[in-house]
Design a protein around this motif. Sequence first.
Motif, mmCIF file in Angstrom:
data_model
loop_
_atom_site.group_PDB
_atom_site.id
_atom_site.type_symbol
_atom_site.label_atom_id
_atom_site.label_comp_id
_atom_site.label_asym_id
_atom_site.label_seq_id
_atom_site.Cartn_x
_atom_site.Cartn_y
_atom_site.Cartn_z
ATOM 1 N N GLY A 11 18.844 27.000 28.926
ATOM 2 C CA GLY A 11 19.603 28.248 28.970
ATOM 3 C C GLY A 11 20.364 28.416 30.273
ATOM 4 O O GLY A 11 21.415 29.060 30.314
ATOM 5 N N TYR A 15 23.902 29.802 29.049
ATOM 6 C CA TYR A 15 24.240 31.238 29.058
ATOM 7 C C TYR A 15 25.452 31.575 29.936
ATOM 8 O O TYR A 15 26.315 32.355 29.497
ATOM 9 N N ARG A 166 25.882 37.410 30.945
ATOM 10 C CA ARG A 166 26.511 37.558 29.638
ATOM 11 C C ARG A 166 26.656 39.046 29.269
ATOM 12 O O ARG A 166 25.758 39.848 29.557
ATOM 13 N N SER A 199 14.321 29.799 30.719
ATOM 14 C CA SER A 199 14.614 29.702 29.284
ATOM 15 C C SER A 199 13.554 28.927 28.507
ATOM 16 O O SER A 199 13.459 29.048 27.297
ATOM 17 N N VAL A 225 7.580 37.354 28.482
ATOM 18 C CA VAL A 225 8.222 36.339 27.643
ATOM 19 C C VAL A 225 7.623 34.988 28.035
ATOM 20 O O VAL A 225 7.827 34.520 29.160
ATOM 21 N N TYR A 254 10.243 34.554 22.901
ATOM 22 C CA TYR A 254 11.622 34.448 23.420
ATOM 23 C C TYR A 254 12.342 35.755 23.116
ATOM 24 O O TYR A 254 12.084 36.384 22.088
ATOM 25 N N LEU A 255 13.253 36.157 23.982
ATOM 26 C CA LEU A 255 14.094 37.326 23.707
ATOM 27 C C LEU A 255 15.557 36.889 23.731
ATOM 28 O O LEU A 255 15.931 36.030 24.535
ATOM 29 N N MET A 259 16.952 40.819 26.197
ATOM 30 C CA MET A 259 16.701 40.512 27.613
ATOM 31 C C MET A 259 17.242 41.632 28.502
ATOM 32 O O MET A 259 16.615 42.016 29.494
ATOM 33 N N GLY A 274 15.148 30.146 38.621
ATOM 34 C CA GLY A 274 16.352 29.555 38.039
ATOM 35 C C GLY A 274 17.578 30.336 38.511
ATOM 36 O O GLY A 274 17.463 31.477 39.000
ATOM 37 N N ALA A 275 18.751 29.731 38.342
ATOM 38 C CA ALA A 275 19.984 30.338 38.866
ATOM 39 C C ALA A 275 20.243 31.735 38.321
ATOM 40 O O ALA A 275 20.838 32.573 39.007
ATOM 41 N N SER A 276 19.790 32.004 37.095
ATOM 42 C CA SER A 276 20.077 33.319 36.501
ATOM 43 C C SER A 276 19.518 34.456 37.345
ATOM 44 O O SER A 276 20.030 35.578 37.317
ATOM 45 N N TRP A 297 12.359 19.690 41.245
ATOM 46 C CA TRP A 297 13.533 20.566 41.197
ATOM 47 C C TRP A 297 13.563 21.417 42.457
ATOM 48 O O TRP A 297 13.041 22.530 42.471
ATOM 49 N N GLN A 300 15.405 25.279 42.812
ATOM 50 C CA GLN A 300 14.845 26.626 42.633
ATOM 51 C C GLN A 300 14.393 27.209 43.968
ATOM 52 O O GLN A 300 14.497 28.412 44.177
HETATM 53 C C1 UD1 Z 1 13.079 23.514 34.508
HETATM 54 C C2 UD1 Z 1 14.545 23.530 34.755
HETATM 55 O O1 UD1 Z 1 15.236 22.564 34.510
HETATM 56 N N1 UD1 Z 1 15.043 24.658 35.287
HETATM 57 C C3 UD1 Z 1 16.448 24.791 35.582
HETATM 58 C C4 UD1 Z 1 17.137 25.521 34.431
HETATM 59 O O2 UD1 Z 1 16.385 26.706 34.251
HETATM 60 P P1 UD1 Z 1 16.559 27.732 33.057
HETATM 61 O O3 UD1 Z 1 17.156 27.116 31.867
HETATM 62 O O4 UD1 Z 1 15.265 28.440 32.929
HETATM 63 O O5 UD1 Z 1 17.686 28.645 33.676
HETATM 64 P P2 UD1 Z 1 17.838 30.055 34.341
HETATM 65 O O6 UD1 Z 1 16.559 30.605 34.839
HETATM 66 O O7 UD1 Z 1 18.975 29.950 35.292
HETATM 67 O O8 UD1 Z 1 18.352 30.914 33.099
HETATM 68 C C5 UD1 Z 1 17.558 31.274 32.031
HETATM 69 C C6 UD1 Z 1 18.414 32.069 31.087
HETATM 70 O O9 UD1 Z 1 17.704 32.223 29.883
HETATM 71 C C7 UD1 Z 1 17.740 33.581 29.494
HETATM 72 N N2 UD1 Z 1 16.540 33.853 28.699
HETATM 73 C C8 UD1 Z 1 15.300 33.457 29.156
HETATM 74 C C9 UD1 Z 1 14.179 33.719 28.400
HETATM 75 C C10 UD1 Z 1 14.331 34.402 27.155
HETATM 76 O O10 UD1 Z 1 13.388 34.673 26.425
HETATM 77 N N3 UD1 Z 1 15.575 34.762 26.759
HETATM 78 C C11 UD1 Z 1 16.690 34.512 27.501
HETATM 79 O O11 UD1 Z 1 17.798 34.873 27.098
HETATM 80 C C12 UD1 Z 1 17.812 34.377 30.782
HETATM 81 O O12 UD1 Z 1 18.329 35.661 30.566
HETATM 82 C C13 UD1 Z 1 18.721 33.475 31.608
HETATM 83 O O13 UD1 Z 1 20.069 33.769 31.351
HETATM 84 O O14 UD1 Z 1 18.517 25.758 34.752
HETATM 85 C C14 UD1 Z 1 18.761 26.529 35.925
HETATM 86 C C15 UD1 Z 1 20.263 26.639 36.117
HETATM 87 O O15 UD1 Z 1 20.830 25.410 36.427
HETATM 88 C C16 UD1 Z 1 18.083 25.900 37.142
HETATM 89 O O16 UD1 Z 1 18.178 26.805 38.209
HETATM 90 C C17 UD1 Z 1 16.609 25.622 36.845
HETATM 91 O O17 UD1 Z 1 16.032 24.938 37.954
#
Ligand code: UD1
Length: 393
Positions: A11, A15, A166, A199, A225, A254-255, A259, A274-276, A297, A300
């Motif tokens: 994600g 996203y 988003r 994600s 979550v 998951y949401l 979210m 994560g970057a989000s 990684w 982070q």
């Molecule tokens: C293990 C791994 O490889 N992690 C990388 C991955 O994290 P990861 O994929 O977890 O990325 P982020 O934490 O940046 O983003 C997660 C995204 O998922 C969304 N969300 C999450 C849970 C949910 O139930 N529903 C939902 O919509 C959040 O709102 C967010 O937008 O990509 C990021 C961005 O390059 C990196 O910083 C992380 O190091």
Amino acid sequence: MRILICAGGTGGGIYPALAAATELQALGVAEDDLLWIGAKGEMEETLVRRAGLRLETIPGGPIVGVPLPTRARNALKLARGAVAAGGHLRRFQPDVMFMTGGYVAAPVALAARRQGVPIVIYLPDVEPGSTIRLVVPLARRIAATTDGSQAYVPAEKLVVTGYPVRPDVRAARTLTKAEALATFDLTPARPTLFVFGGSRGARNINRALMAALPALLTQAQIIHVSGELTWPEVEAHAATLPAELRAFYRPYAYLHEEMGAAFRAADLALARAGASMLGECPAFGLPSILVPLTFAWRYQKVNADYLTERGAAVQLVDETLGQTLLPTVQELLFDRERLARMAAAAAALDKPDAAADLARLILAEGNPDPGHPDPGSPDHRAHPSIAREETLC
Ligand SMILES: CC(=O)N[C@H]1[C@@H](OP(=O)(O)OP(=O)(O)OC[C@H]2O[C@@H](n3ccc(=O)[nH]c3=O)[C@H](O)[C@@H]2O)O[C@H](CO)[C@@H](O)[C@@H]1O
């Protein structure tokens, strides 16, 4: 203008690209003029199709952080992916390629470069991931979440747009806290903790939280979550909680759009880094406890440091989370003054125009004739946020 989008894996890359795609459409790009290339069997198959965008998949697999035999197999898949990507590009004839990372982006970027298609990268993390590092020399422009990325990419290519949250998530800012809590059938009478692990979920955070639930749920309420992978374990544990505690616990695998309501409902987040977290917590002025994933990684840790140094977050170490989670949450969640200070620090980092600025940047790079700008094409002089950041870099 035809725009090729390439983002995949988790994600974290998908996203922000979806946020940019929504803004591109708002600026007049037709749905048929967007094509997303992702990898077979990855998260983008669900999320991109769910968003109603056209997706083509190519073969591929990670070559970083995997055992040698898998690396060799995936390198072959990526070579086949590059050939397939070349075919998609010749048929679609894009004016610009936009990517955010994930291993699938490397073969697509090579194909784009061979066919003379300009490449725009969005860099979610402060420090670029391995695919982005490879593609940086091929890119014309690099949009970044923070000015901290100046240390990693050439200054003349860099534009700091901020993290493109988003629109469906950002929209929840208009909810009152009580409305957001009602989405989860929770009460304004208790402080609310929102726990998630990116994600894909974080097993270590889930387990440390489960151990702390009996103590936390006597005074607080929790939206949790877990991620799909550990959901069966979390669901089974929730069923063992006494009814008076279970009443204040909302576990989910998951949401999606919800979210935003979870961010709005919460007083404090407990999450990976994560970057989000650089965009979504600031958008809601939400303080956080971050537990960066350090093994393999280090990105982070850099993200977490960025938020911690600015007073928006505190950090815990993954290895000792079993001992530190409970006292840290108890100390912070009931300290209204400290939470307010952290919330203000988080809100100060919000860049509400990030997604729109990123979309305009993509349109500008894809526009072959600057004399006849596309709808929404940015004139940097007339675009204060982009012009300002370029001067900074
Ligand atoms: C293990 C791994 O490889 N992690 C990388 C991955 O994290 P990861 O994929 O977890 O990325 P982020 O934490 O940046 O983003 C997660 C995204 O998922 C969304 N969300 C999450 C849970 C949910 O139930 N529903 C939902 O919509 C959040 O709102 C967010 O937008 O990509 C990021 C961005 O390059 C990196 O910083 C992380 O190091």
